[in-house]
Design an enzyme around this catalytic site. Structure first.
Site, short mmCIF file in Angstrom:
data_model
loop_
_atom_site.label_atom_id
_atom_site.label_comp_id
_atom_site.label_asym_id
_atom_site.label_seq_id
_atom_site.Cartn_x
_atom_site.Cartn_y
_atom_site.Cartn_z
N CYS A 25 73.54 -10.53 0.10
CA CYS A 25 74.36 -9.77 1.05
C CYS A 25 75.15 -8.63 0.39
O CYS A 25 75.85 -7.89 1.07
CB CYS A 25 75.29 -10.69 1.83
SG CYS A 25 74.40 -11.78 2.95
N HIS A 31 72.40 -7.32 11.12
CA HIS A 31 72.30 -8.54 11.92
C HIS A 31 72.26 -8.19 13.40
O HIS A 31 72.82 -7.17 13.82
CB HIS A 31 73.53 -9.44 11.68
CG HIS A 31 73.66 -9.91 10.28
ND1 HIS A 31 72.87 -10.91 9.75
CD2 HIS A 31 74.49 -9.51 9.28
CE1 HIS A 31 73.22 -11.11 8.49
NE2 HIS A 31 74.19 -10.27 8.18
N HIS A 75 74.85 -0.50 16.19
CA HIS A 75 74.06 0.43 15.38
C HIS A 75 74.93 1.24 14.42
O HIS A 75 74.64 2.40 14.12
CB HIS A 75 73.17 1.32 16.24
CG HIS A 75 72.00 0.58 16.79
ND1 HIS A 75 72.10 -0.23 17.90
CD2 HIS A 75 70.73 0.47 16.34
CE1 HIS A 75 70.92 -0.78 18.13
NE2 HIS A 75 70.07 -0.39 17.19
N GLU A 136 76.18 -14.53 13.55
CA GLU A 136 75.54 -13.57 12.66
C GLU A 136 74.03 -13.80 12.57
O GLU A 136 73.25 -12.85 12.53
CB GLU A 136 76.18 -13.67 11.27
CG GLU A 136 75.66 -12.66 10.28
CD GLU A 136 76.40 -12.74 8.97
OE1 GLU A 136 77.50 -12.15 8.87
OE2 GLU A 136 75.88 -13.39 8.04
#
Length: 150
Positions: A25, A31, A75, A136
């Site tokens: 990560c 996600h 986005h 998530e």
């Protein structure tokens, strides 16, 4: 009058990276988040009110959450502004990408706290935020509960 909880669910796509993290990560990734927002209040008792019987119109709750969270984070790529990721953020912004710089590590845990503050600030005075659940992945989520934060 009884107190009733209602929940509205939302989805949005967001990218992030965890600066200094010792796993995958640390790389920029994204996600498909699912956000469940639960509020509590008493149904409107005024029979002349067009929203008679509602705690809050689901459309009104949707407007608040969309404006405060979904429309801003969908986005987008989120970075901690207090890390060297700020350089990557500047580059992405110059190339026309939607970037959000926050003053926290953009984990689900910290994001759900941020979202709670944003949503609470917009709710009518007689409606309280009870819980947020930010999912998530299919098997991982963070929850914020008002009762844990009194």
């Amino acid at each position: 009058m009884p107190k009733i909880r209602i929940t509205k669910q939302f989805t949005f796509e967001t990218g992030h990276a965890l600066y200094g993290y010792d796993g995958k990560c640390k790389n920029v990734h994204g996600h498909s988040y699912k956000l469940a927002v639960t509020v509590i209040g008493s149904p409107i008792e005024d029979t002349n009110n067009v929203k008679f019987g509602m705690v809050i119109d689901f459309g009104d709750l949707k407007k608040i959450v969309k404006e405060e969270v979904v429309d801003q984070f969908d986005h987008a790529t989120v970075f901690n502004k207090n890390t060297p990721h700020v350089e990557l953020a500047k580059e992405l912004e110059q190339r026309g990408h939607h970037v959000i710089l926050v003053d926290y590590q953009p984990t689900s845990e910290n994001m759900v706290v941020d979202f709670a503050q944003r949503i609470k600030s917009r709710l009518p005075k007689d409606i309280d935020l009870v819980t947020l659940r930010l999912q998530e992945t299919e098997s991982s989520y963070a929850e914020w509960h008002q009762s844990d934060n009194l």
